[in-house]
Every structure is written in structure tokens, then in C-alpha cells.
Design a protein around this motif. Structure first.
Motif, PDB file in Angstrom:
ATOM      1  N   UNK A 169       0.850  -1.191   0.000  1.00  0.00           N
ATOM      2  CA  UNK A 169       0.000   0.000   0.000  1.00  0.00           C
ATOM      3  C   UNK A 169       0.883   1.236   0.000  1.00  0.00           C
ATOM      4  N   UNK A 170       2.117   1.053  -0.455  1.00  0.00           N
ATOM      5  CA  UNK A 170       3.032   2.188  -0.553  1.00  0.00           C
ATOM      6  C   UNK A 170       4.043   1.887  -1.661  1.00  0.00           C
ATOM      7  N   UNK A 171       5.036   2.732  -1.778  1.00  0.00           N
ATOM      8  CA  UNK A 171       5.969   2.608  -2.889  1.00  0.00           C
ATOM      9  C   UNK A 171       7.153   1.701  -2.538  1.00  0.00           C
ATOM     10  N   UNK A 172       6.866   0.411  -2.348  1.00  0.00           N
ATOM     11  CA  UNK A 172       7.953  -0.549  -2.160  1.00  0.00           C
ATOM     12  C   UNK A 172       7.692  -1.749  -3.055  1.00  0.00           C
ATOM     13  N   UNK A 173       8.683  -2.618  -3.158  1.00  0.00           N
ATOM     14  CA  UNK A 173       8.596  -3.715  -4.126  1.00  0.00           C
ATOM     15  C   UNK A 173       8.781  -5.069  -3.444  1.00  0.00           C
ATOM     16  N   UNK A 174       7.701  -5.641  -2.884  1.00  0.00           N
ATOM     17  CA  UNK A 174       7.835  -6.973  -2.277  1.00  0.00           C
ATOM     18  C   UNK A 174       8.242  -8.002  -3.347  1.00  0.00           C
ATOM     19  N   UNK A 175       8.943  -9.052  -2.936  1.00  0.00           N
ATOM     20  CA  UNK A 175       9.322 -10.105  -3.890  1.00  0.00           C
ATOM     21  C   UNK A 175       8.064 -10.878  -4.278  1.00  0.00           C
ATOM     22  N   UNK A 176       8.180 -11.652  -5.337  1.00  0.00           N
ATOM     23  CA  UNK A 176       7.046 -12.481  -5.759  1.00  0.00           C
ATOM     24  C   UNK A 176       6.606 -13.390  -4.618  1.00  0.00           C
ATOM     25  N   UNK A 177       7.611 -13.954  -3.924  1.00  0.00           N
ATOM     26  CA  UNK A 177       7.278 -14.876  -2.841  1.00  0.00           C
ATOM     27  C   UNK A 177       6.557 -14.155  -1.710  1.00  0.00           C
ATOM     28  N   UNK A 178       6.991 -12.917  -1.424  1.00  0.00           N
ATOM     29  CA  UNK A 178       6.318 -12.150  -0.365  1.00  0.00           C
ATOM     30  C   UNK A 178       4.872 -11.835  -0.763  1.00  0.00           C
ATOM     31  N   UNK A 179       4.679 -11.540  -2.038  1.00  0.00           N
ATOM     32  CA  UNK A 179       3.315 -11.233  -2.523  1.00  0.00           C
ATOM     33  C   UNK A 179       2.421 -12.469  -2.372  1.00  0.00           C
ATOM     34  N   UNK A 180       2.953 -13.623  -2.802  1.00  0.00           N
ATOM     35  CA  UNK A 180       2.171 -14.863  -2.687  1.00  0.00           C
ATOM     36  C   UNK A 180       1.942 -15.212  -1.223  1.00  0.00           C
ATOM     37  N   UNK A 181       2.970 -14.970  -0.378  1.00  0.00           N
ATOM     38  CA  UNK A 181       2.840 -15.278   1.051  1.00  0.00           C
ATOM     39  C   UNK A 181       1.738 -14.441   1.685  1.00  0.00           C
ATOM     40  N   UNK A 182       1.643 -13.159   1.290  1.00  0.00           N
ATOM     41  CA  UNK A 182       0.567 -12.303   1.806  1.00  0.00           C
ATOM     42  C   UNK A 182      -0.786 -12.938   1.494  1.00  0.00           C
ATOM     43  N   UNK A 183      -0.916 -13.422   0.251  1.00  0.00           N
ATOM     44  CA  UNK A 183      -2.186 -14.031  -0.162  1.00  0.00           C
ATOM     45  C   UNK A 183      -2.439 -15.320   0.613  1.00  0.00           C
ATOM     46  N   UNK A 184      -1.430 -16.164   0.714  1.00  0.00           N
ATOM     47  CA  UNK A 184      -1.603 -17.452   1.402  1.00  0.00           C
ATOM     48  C   UNK A 184      -1.864 -17.247   2.896  1.00  0.00           C
ATOM     49  N   UNK A 185      -1.119 -16.329   3.515  1.00  0.00           N
ATOM     50  CA  UNK A 185      -1.290 -16.096   4.950  1.00  0.00           C
ATOM     51  C   UNK A 185      -2.635 -15.449   5.258  1.00  0.00           C
ATOM     52  N   UNK A 186      -3.176 -14.703   4.310  1.00  0.00           N
ATOM     53  CA  UNK A 186      -4.488 -14.072   4.520  1.00  0.00           C
ATOM     54  C   UNK A 186      -5.621 -15.051   4.264  1.00  0.00           C
ATOM     55  N   UNK A 187      -5.279 -16.282   3.891  1.00  0.00           N
ATOM     56  CA  UNK A 187      -6.284 -17.292   3.518  1.00  0.00           C
ATOM     57  C   UNK A 187      -7.236 -16.726   2.466  1.00  0.00           C
ATOM     58  N   UNK A 188      -6.653 -16.042   1.500  1.00  0.00           N
ATOM     59  CA  UNK A 188      -7.470 -15.392   0.472  1.00  0.00           C
ATOM     60  C   UNK A 188      -8.169 -16.440  -0.385  1.00  0.00           C
ATOM     61  N   UNK A 189      -9.357 -16.071  -0.892  1.00  0.00           N
ATOM     62  CA  UNK A 189     -10.107 -16.947  -1.789  1.00  0.00           C
ATOM     63  C   UNK A 189      -9.896 -16.547  -3.239  1.00  0.00           C
ATOM     64  N   UNK A 190      -9.198 -15.422  -3.424  1.00  0.00           N
ATOM     65  CA  UNK A 190      -8.957 -14.937  -4.782  1.00  0.00           C
ATOM     66  C   UNK A 190      -7.748 -14.006  -4.736  1.00  0.00           C
TER      67      UNK A 190
END
Ligand SMILES: [Zn+2]
Length: 506
Positions: free
Chosen positions: A337-358
Motif C-alpha cells: 500500500x506504498x511505494x515498495x517492491x515486495x518479492x514475488x514470494x512475499x506477494x504470494x505469502x501475503x495471499x496465502x497467509x491471509x487465507x485469500x479466496x482470490x
């Protein structure tokens, strides 16, 4: 020549294309033919095998599909309407309408001609043509357009009681079997049969199996064949196969024989076997993760006017969060939500850890051709062609230099189980975009995208438009476009949520 036998109803339209290669390398094996079937008829082009790889000549494809090729300082450009494919002779890659696609081998020069791996047809040519291409390497067949051309195989086994002929048609096809004297006719509800003749074991009950016309197989019975029974079955595989079993009884003594019952005409299958449901059915969408591509040092694409991809993706991600949370009450988590560049793995981890459905990853595109514009929706799908030549985590060079932000990866299992739902969401998104958000020529594409591979939920990547297009460069940064885009994508999430809750998604 192919072992396949095909009807010759296209005789009047058949074009004999004699293509002798201008020169032949020593390692080259004798040519086979690729048969191209379309509504307009049937043509063949030569296939050359070198070191186990099949190649076809680019100008043969150009003659069939009406594209032009030109060569300029090592780059070969194939142009169809306003779309282009760019190849270089030493690279196993093609740039297809600005997007990199791996090829199993680099293009080769043979005299004045350029040979391309046969996979060029499905990977590079198919995306820029207006028609569907179905390359069947094992049958040396290319089906153009929406022809129904099931691959049909047959095998005969002898049993104590007679002989059993098993005929498989893939994908599924309706069929009716009937007996006509010493012949069993199997009429398929298709345009053309892609039939592979079996070799029959020595026996006296079945003499031959051959196509009678474009859609009918004839099974010639031996003079002493007994009664015939047929039955059809459907399997549950994804592509689906219709199986016809023909049992031919061994001859019995004439004086003790009761008259054989007439062969039952088998009705076409009325019910398709549904693939197994994959998880989300019965549940609704509770959490959506929106991934704003790039950020920080990585600006992504920068347009001629200075617009940065990283700013557009973040702007749209924030609008989406407000819209989805406000309208649907679904939790939305942003990977940044700001001007930084998470790695692909960090982006996927955010989704997995949030138990996202999409999971929706946002990007903006650039093309070599300034005229190319519109949004594209990608999902990760297993293909039957392995991407063995791509390297995990490695960046692929772009033909013009630099590197692509979206990495290509081998197929990974984390996303595999969600492939059907990812595709379903991609289709829903396209549906909602139509008429509201400009779409590219091939708006839904399955591709091996690094950022999607580890997402353990239905996931798509949306290229919201082309920053290389002057008009879109102006649009994409503006509130009007971003709001329309946000509304359309929110509607797609709504539909997905509703279908998931209703158990309609498989
Ligand atoms: Zn990007």
C-alpha cells in the motif's frame, strides 16, 4: 506420410503443396507431412525433423495463414493484420504481440527459408490469429477453427467367445452404431474423424475398420461372424472420451443357432460426465488479495509521457479495495500500500497467509507495436507442452534487450489445483470488461507466470492496458478509466462470489 487415413471429400479443394527444402542439413531426417484441416479444406506442409525436434518452414505457414515475413538484421518478423511475431535465429524465443513466448528450439535457416519448431504454431501463431488452432503432434494434424475433429482409435482383442473391438473418440462425440448386413456402421456427430487405423490381430471375425465418409467408420465383419452387440461408455477425464465397445460373437452351428438379435443402435450419450468439483463449491469469497505490480526501485513500464506502471497498479489496487469492501463487504488485503517492491514470494505469502479466496495481480503492458492496446487477463494453467526450457526464477531476456518483469516458470503444483477456478474467474473478468474496458485481441491467456505459481487460491494477473499505446497512456493514469476498470473488476468478483456461493464453480 502419416498412418492416418482421412476421407477425401475435400478433393476439389485439396491443394498439393510441393515444398522441397532449399538445402538439407546432414542430420535432417526425411520429411513427414503436417495435415491442416479447416472449413475450407485440407492442405499439407512438410515437417522436417532434426535432432528429435520437428520443424516447419515459416513461409509454408505464411502461405496457409496469410501472414507475411521479412528479415532485417537478424530479426525475422511475421506480420498478420496489425499483429507481429519477432524471432531471432539463435534464440528459442518468440516475441508475440510484444509478449515473450518460449520455443523448444531456436529457428534455423535452411537455404533461403527459415524453419521454426512446430510448437511455434500453438505458442506463437495461435495467439495472433483470429481463428482457433489445435496442433496434434502425435497425429501430425493441425485443426483450424471450430471443427469437431475427435481423435479416434480402435483396438481389437480376441476372446474365447469372439472378438471385442474398442473404439475411443477424444474429445467426446455423439455416435450411433447400426448393423447393415456384414457391416457395422458407426456414425459420429462430428465434422471430420481423425482416425488412426489399428493393426488387426489375425482372426476371422473382423476384416477391416475404415472410414466410410467424413464422419462414419465402417467395421467390415468376416463372413462367419456371429451376432454383434454394441455399448457406449463415457469416461470422466477432462478432455473426455466416448468409448464404443463392439462385441462380435464367434460363429455357432447353424442348426442350433437362434436368430441373432438385431444390433442395438446405440443412442448418442446424453449426459456428459462432469469433472470432479474443485473445492470452492459451497463456499463464498471472504478475502481477496490485490497485488499492485512493481513498486520502489522497480517502476515497471514507463510510458512516453512518463507514466509509471507501479503508480497505476497501486492507484487501481486502492480503488479496488474501497469498491470491493464497500459494495460486497469482502475483506481486501493489498500486497503493498506504498511505494515498495515486495518479492514475488512475499506477494504470494501475503495471499496465502491471509487465507485469500482470490488473488488478483495488477500490471500494465508495453508492446513493440504502438498500435497494440487493451487489457489482457492471464491465469496459470497446466498445458500439455512442458515449459522445460524455462528456468525457475531466472529472468528471460527480451529480444530488444532488458528484462521482462513477469518471469516464466515451470508448472508448479500450488496453483495447479485452482486452475479451473482461475480460468473461470479470468472468463468472468473478460465478460465484465467487454464493452467497458478495452480488451486486447486475445484477452484471456493461460501462461506460466511466476507471480501466480505459489498462490494457493484461484489467481489471475490482469494487464490493465498498454502504456506503449499513446491513447492508453493518457487513459490509464486517469480517474475515469480507473473507476470504470474498478467497477468492471468488482462486478467480476461479485459474479465469482455468487457462483462460488451457489456451488456453480468447478
Ligand atoms: Zn508489470
Amino acid at each position: 506420410l502419416t498412418a492416418r487415413s482421412l476421407p477425401v471429400a475435400f478433393a476439389s479443394l485439396t491443394l498439393a503443396i510441393v515444398c522441397l527444402l532449399a538445402s538439407r542439413a546432414a542430420t535432417q531426417s526425411p520429411s513427414a507431412l503436417l495435415t491442416i484441416l479447416s472449413k475450407d479444406g485440407r492442405r499439407t506442409i512438410n515437417v522436417t525433423t532434426m535432432a528429435g525436434q520437428d520443424f516447419v518452414a515459416l513461409d509454408d505457414l505464411g502461405a496457409v495463414f496469410q501472414f507475411t515475413t521479412r528479415e532485417e538484421s537478424g530479426a525475422i518478423t511475421a506480420a498478420y493484420k496489425n499483429k507481429t511475431i519477432i524471432l531471432t535465429l539463435d534464440q528459442p524465443l518468440a516475441s508475440v504481440a510484444g509478449r515473450l513466448v518460449p520455443l523448444p528450439a531456436a529457428p534455423l535457416r535452411a537455404g533461403r527459408r527459415v524453419l521454426v519448431p512446430i510448437e511455434f504454431i500453438s505458442r506463437a501463431l495461435a495467439p495472433i490469429l483470429d481463428t482457433k488452432l489445435d496442433l496434434r503432434k502425435s497425429s501430425n494434424l493441425l485443426v483450424v477453427g471450430d471443427l469437431r475433429v475427435p481423435h479416434v482409435t480402435a483396438r481389437l482383442e480376441t476372446t474365447g467367445a469372439g472378438a471385442r473391438l474398442t473404439v475411443d473418440a477424444t474429445p467426446r462425440a455423439g455416435l450411433v452404431a447400426s448393423q447393415d448386413g456384414q457391416r457395422v456402421l458407426v456414425k459420429f456427430d462430428v465434422d471430420i474423424l481423425d482416425f488412426t487405423s489399428p493393426s488387426l490381430p489375425p482372426q476371422a471375425l473382423v476384416q477391416a475398420i475404415h472410414p466410410l465418409d467424413q464422419s462414419t467408420l465402417a467395421i467390415d465383419l468376416g463372413p462367419r461372424a456371429g451376432s454383434v452387440r454394441t455399448s457406449t461408455q463415457l469416461d470422466g477425464s477432462a478432455a473426455g472420451t466416448t468409448r464404443l465397445v463392439v462385441d462380435v460373437a464367434a460363429p455357432v452351428q447353424a442348426d442350433t443357432q437362434t436368430p441373432p438379435p438385431p444390433a442395438a443402435a446405440t443412442p448418442p450419450p446424453s449426459q456428459a460426465v462432469e469433472p470432479p468439483s474443485a473445492g470452492l463449491a459451497g463456499a463464498s469469497v471472504r478475502t481477496v488479495v490485490i497485488d499492485a505490480g512493481h513498486g520502489g526501485d522497480d517502476a515497471g513500464v514507463t510510458s512516453a509521457s512518463g507514466t509509471k506502471e507501479k503508480d497505476i497498479t497501486l492507484g487501481v489496487a486502492r480503488r479496488l479495495k474501497a469498491a470491493i469492501e464497500g459494495r460486497l463487504g469482502i475483506r481486501v488485503v493489498l500486497t503493498r500500500d506504498d511505494d515498495r517492491n515486495p518479492s514475488f514470494d512475499e506477494r504470494a505469502a501475503t495471499a496465502n497467509n491471509s487465507k485469500a479466496d482470490l488473488f488478483v495481480s495488477l500490471h500494465a503492458d508495453a508492446s513493440f507495436k504502438p498500435s497494440v492496446s487493451g487489457a489482457t487477463i492471464y491465469y496459470l494453467a497446466a498445458t500439455d507442452e512442458p515449459h522445460e526450457e524455462t528456468q525457475a526464477g531466472g529472468r528471460l531476456p527480451v529480444v530488444t534487450g532488458g528484462s521482462r518483469d513477469i518471469e516464466l516458470i515451470p508448472w508448479d503444483l500450488a496453483q495447479a489445483r485452482h486452475a479451473a477456478q482461475s480460468m473461470a474467474f479470468a472468463m468472468l473478468t473478460e465478460e465484465q470488461f467487454r464493452g467497458r474496458v478495452p480488451l486486447s485481441a486475445h484477452a484471456v491467456i493461460s501462461a506460466p507466470l511466476r507471480v501466480l505459481q505459489s498462490a494457493n487460491m484461484p489467481a489471475v494477473l490482469v494487464e490493465i492496458g498498454h502504456l506503449s499505446n499513446a491513447e492508453q497512456d493518457k487513459q490509464l493514469a486517469g480517474a475515469e478509466f480507473q473507476n470504470l476498470f474498478t467497477q468492471a473488476l468488482t462486478d467480476a468478483v461479485t459474479k465469482f462470489h455468487e457462483q462460488a456461493a451457489a456451488g456453480d464453480l468447478r
